[in-house]
Design a protein around this motif. Sequence first.
Motif, PDB file in Angstrom:
ATOM      1  N   ALA A   6      51.075  38.263 -29.941  1.00 56.84           N
ATOM      2  CA  ALA A   6      52.068  39.083 -30.646  1.00 56.84           C
ATOM      3  C   ALA A   6      52.495  38.929 -31.610  1.00 56.84           C
ATOM      4  CB  ALA A   6      52.330  40.198 -29.700  1.00 56.84           C
ATOM      5  N   ASN A   7      53.437  37.826 -32.279  1.00 53.57           N
ATOM      6  CA  ASN A   7      53.936  37.601 -32.948  1.00 53.57           C
ATOM      7  C   ASN A   7      53.579  37.076 -34.188  1.00 53.57           C
ATOM      8  OD1 ASN A   7      56.713  38.871 -31.738  1.00 53.57           O
ATOM      9  ND2 ASN A   7      56.599  37.352 -30.888  1.00 53.57           N
ATOM     10  N   ASP A   8      52.230  36.387 -34.636  1.00 53.02           N
ATOM     11  CA  ASP A   8      51.599  35.625 -35.264  1.00 53.02           C
ATOM     12  C   ASP A   8      50.374  36.789 -35.729  1.00 53.02           C
ATOM     13  OD1 ASP A   8      49.979  33.861 -36.919  1.00 53.02           O
ATOM     14  OD2 ASP A   8      49.409  32.485 -35.479  1.00 53.02           O
ATOM     15  N   PRO A   9      50.354  37.595 -36.456  1.00 49.80           N
ATOM     16  CA  PRO A   9      49.109  38.246 -37.268  1.00 49.80           C
ATOM     17  C   PRO A   9      47.883  37.194 -37.489  1.00 49.80           C
ATOM     18  CG  PRO A   9      50.716  37.755 -38.879  1.00 49.80           C
ATOM     19  CD  PRO A   9      51.718  37.715 -37.865  1.00 49.80           C
ATOM     20  N   THR A  10      47.662  36.270 -37.157  1.00 51.88           N
ATOM     21  CA  THR A  10      47.021  36.044 -38.188  1.00 51.88           C
ATOM     22  C   THR A  10      46.229  35.414 -36.806  1.00 51.88           C
ATOM     23  OG1 THR A  10      48.168  33.721 -39.112  1.00 51.88           O
ATOM     24  CG2 THR A  10      47.279  35.447 -40.284  1.00 51.88           C
ATOM     25  N   ASP A  11      46.218  34.660 -36.023  1.00 51.31           N
ATOM     26  CA  ASP A  11      45.987  34.575 -34.470  1.00 51.31           C
ATOM     27  C   ASP A  11      45.057  35.071 -33.825  1.00 51.31           C
ATOM     28  OD1 ASP A  11      45.113  34.245 -31.545  1.00 51.31           O
ATOM     29  OD2 ASP A  11      47.268  33.848 -30.812  1.00 51.31           O
ATOM     30  N   ALA A  12      43.480  34.491 -33.558  1.00 54.30           N
ATOM     31  CA  ALA A  12      42.521  34.639 -34.087  1.00 54.30           C
ATOM     32  C   ALA A  12      42.358  35.771 -32.652  1.00 54.30           C
ATOM     33  CB  ALA A  12      41.595  33.487 -34.157  1.00 54.30           C
ATOM     34  N   ALA A  13      42.921  35.506 -31.729  1.00 53.60           N
ATOM     35  CA  ALA A  13      42.603  36.389 -30.703  1.00 53.60           C
ATOM     36  C   ALA A  13      43.034  37.442 -30.488  1.00 53.60           C
ATOM     37  CB  ALA A  13      44.096  35.211 -29.189  1.00 53.60           C
ATOM     38  N   LEU A  14      43.655  37.876 -31.572  1.00 48.98           N
ATOM     39  CA  LEU A  14      43.832  39.104 -31.887  1.00 48.98           C
ATOM     40  C   LEU A  14      42.536  40.112 -32.098  1.00 48.98           C
ATOM     41  CD1 LEU A  14      47.387  39.573 -33.756  1.00 48.98           C
ATOM     42  CD2 LEU A  14      46.696  40.286 -30.919  1.00 48.98           C
ATOM     43  N   VAL A  15      42.228  41.258 -31.521  1.00 45.04           N
ATOM     44  CA  VAL A  15      41.054  41.557 -31.094  1.00 45.04           C
ATOM     45  C   VAL A  15      40.950  42.843 -32.523  1.00 45.04           C
ATOM     46  CG1 VAL A  15      38.640  42.468 -30.330  1.00 45.04           C
ATOM     47  CG2 VAL A  15      40.008  40.962 -29.036  1.00 45.04           C
ATOM     48  N   PRO A  16      40.151  42.555 -33.199  1.00 46.18           N
ATOM     49  CA  PRO A  16      40.831  44.092 -34.529  1.00 46.18           C
ATOM     50  C   PRO A  16      39.918  45.343 -34.069  1.00 46.18           C
ATOM     51  CG  PRO A  16      39.759  42.119 -35.774  1.00 46.18           C
ATOM     52  CD  PRO A  16      39.941  41.998 -34.177  1.00 46.18           C
ATOM     53  N   ASN A  17      39.066  44.728 -32.947  1.00 49.40           N
ATOM     54  CA  ASN A  17      38.330  45.987 -33.808  1.00 49.40           C
ATOM     55  C   ASN A  17      37.675  47.191 -32.069  1.00 49.40           C
ATOM     56  OD1 ASN A  17      36.436  44.310 -32.163  1.00 49.40           O
ATOM     57  ND2 ASN A  17      34.414  44.294 -32.902  1.00 49.40           N
ATOM     58  N   VAL A  18      38.976  46.400 -31.062  1.00 50.32           N
ATOM     59  CA  VAL A  18      38.905  47.672 -29.964  1.00 50.32           C
ATOM     60  C   VAL A  18      39.487  48.524 -30.741  1.00 50.32           C
ATOM     61  CG1 VAL A  18      39.999  47.636 -28.176  1.00 50.32           C
ATOM     62  CG2 VAL A  18      38.706  45.572 -28.360  1.00 50.32           C
ATOM     63  N   LEU A  19      39.857  49.707 -30.216  1.00 52.03           N
ATOM     64  CA  LEU A  19      40.008  51.168 -30.484  1.00 52.03           C
ATOM     65  C   LEU A  19      40.507  51.790 -29.152  1.00 52.03           C
ATOM     66  CD1 LEU A  19      38.033  52.001 -33.151  1.00 52.03           C
ATOM     67  CD2 LEU A  19      40.244  50.813 -33.133  1.00 52.03           C
ATOM     68  N   GLU A  20      40.224  50.863 -28.121  1.00 48.74           N
ATOM     69  CA  GLU A  20      41.056  52.126 -26.586  1.00 48.74           C
ATOM     70  C   GLU A  20      41.575  51.011 -26.085  1.00 48.74           C
ATOM     71  OE1 GLU A  20      37.195  52.082 -24.600  1.00 48.74           O
ATOM     72  OE2 GLU A  20      37.649  53.959 -25.793  1.00 48.74           O
ATOM     73  N   PHE A  21      42.265  51.670 -24.810  1.00 44.00           N
ATOM     74  CA  PHE A  21      43.242  50.700 -24.206  1.00 44.00           C
ATOM     75  C   PHE A  21      43.458  51.586 -23.130  1.00 44.00           C
ATOM     76  CE2 PHE A  21      47.693  49.553 -22.073  1.00 44.00           C
ATOM     77  CZ  PHE A  21      47.387  48.126 -22.369  1.00 44.00           C
TER      78      PHE A  21
END
Length: 287
Positions: A6-21
Amino acid sequence: PGAGDANDPTDAALVPNVLEFQKTGLATGKVYGFRLRAYNARGSTYSVWSRIKVAAEPLQTDPPYQEIRLSSSTTIALAWNVPDLMGGLAVGYKVYRNSGHGTDVSSVPDPTCGMELNPAPQRCILTGLTPGENYLVRMTTTNEVGDGPLSIAASVASATVPAQITTLKNTDSRWNPPKLDFGWSAPADNGATIFNYESQILELHTGGVNAWSGGGTALLPYTSTQLIINANLLRGKQYKLRVKAENRMGQGDWSEWSSLTEPPRGYTLNSPDVPPNFGRHSDPAVA
């Protein structure tokens, strides 16, 4: 969403195309606060907090039912039960109806019910209806989340039970064999045709009550407003009678008991004979 740092905005594991939770394990009816964090290569930004209640639209409402004695020939009194509100608070109710036999239920709520923003009481009166018409009625319950599904249609009618008979008269009597005659005017049918009358006759000398019915049905109506009783009577005794009308909505209220003061007063008697030889006495007049 995602499983990145959560503190690394370039972490590839962050999913940018998921728009619901979806968050599970929450308590129904409780309010929780949520906020969203958006990332780009520069860093992140938080949304404002959003307070969300753990609730859903109400379940389907059971079909409403008619309160017949509160209805009339141009109104329908409806009542209903509150469905499962699924954790929400009731906001109100919407009633939908058709325009009578052979028509579809409208997609617009009936404006005369007036319960869209009133969660209680669970009843209303539909007005401005055609006398004696049959209607299909559906309804939905609304909570903070939205409208629940429409109920199954209920069949109701702009009608109620017949009015109380107010014109009952004991019209004649006889001593031997004993007989009593009664008559009345047909009361208002209140939107549904009268097809039967029932009565009770009270024996004043015993307190016993005998019941009578014309046996009428919707297919074979009994509509006479005259009743001659010549069975189970005793000569010289006094009786009183009451009567009520019936239509497809049910039986009306009993009339008042027939009069015990207006002739023939409920007695199984003939009128007195005319006094014979009435005139001046033969004795000389006394000054």
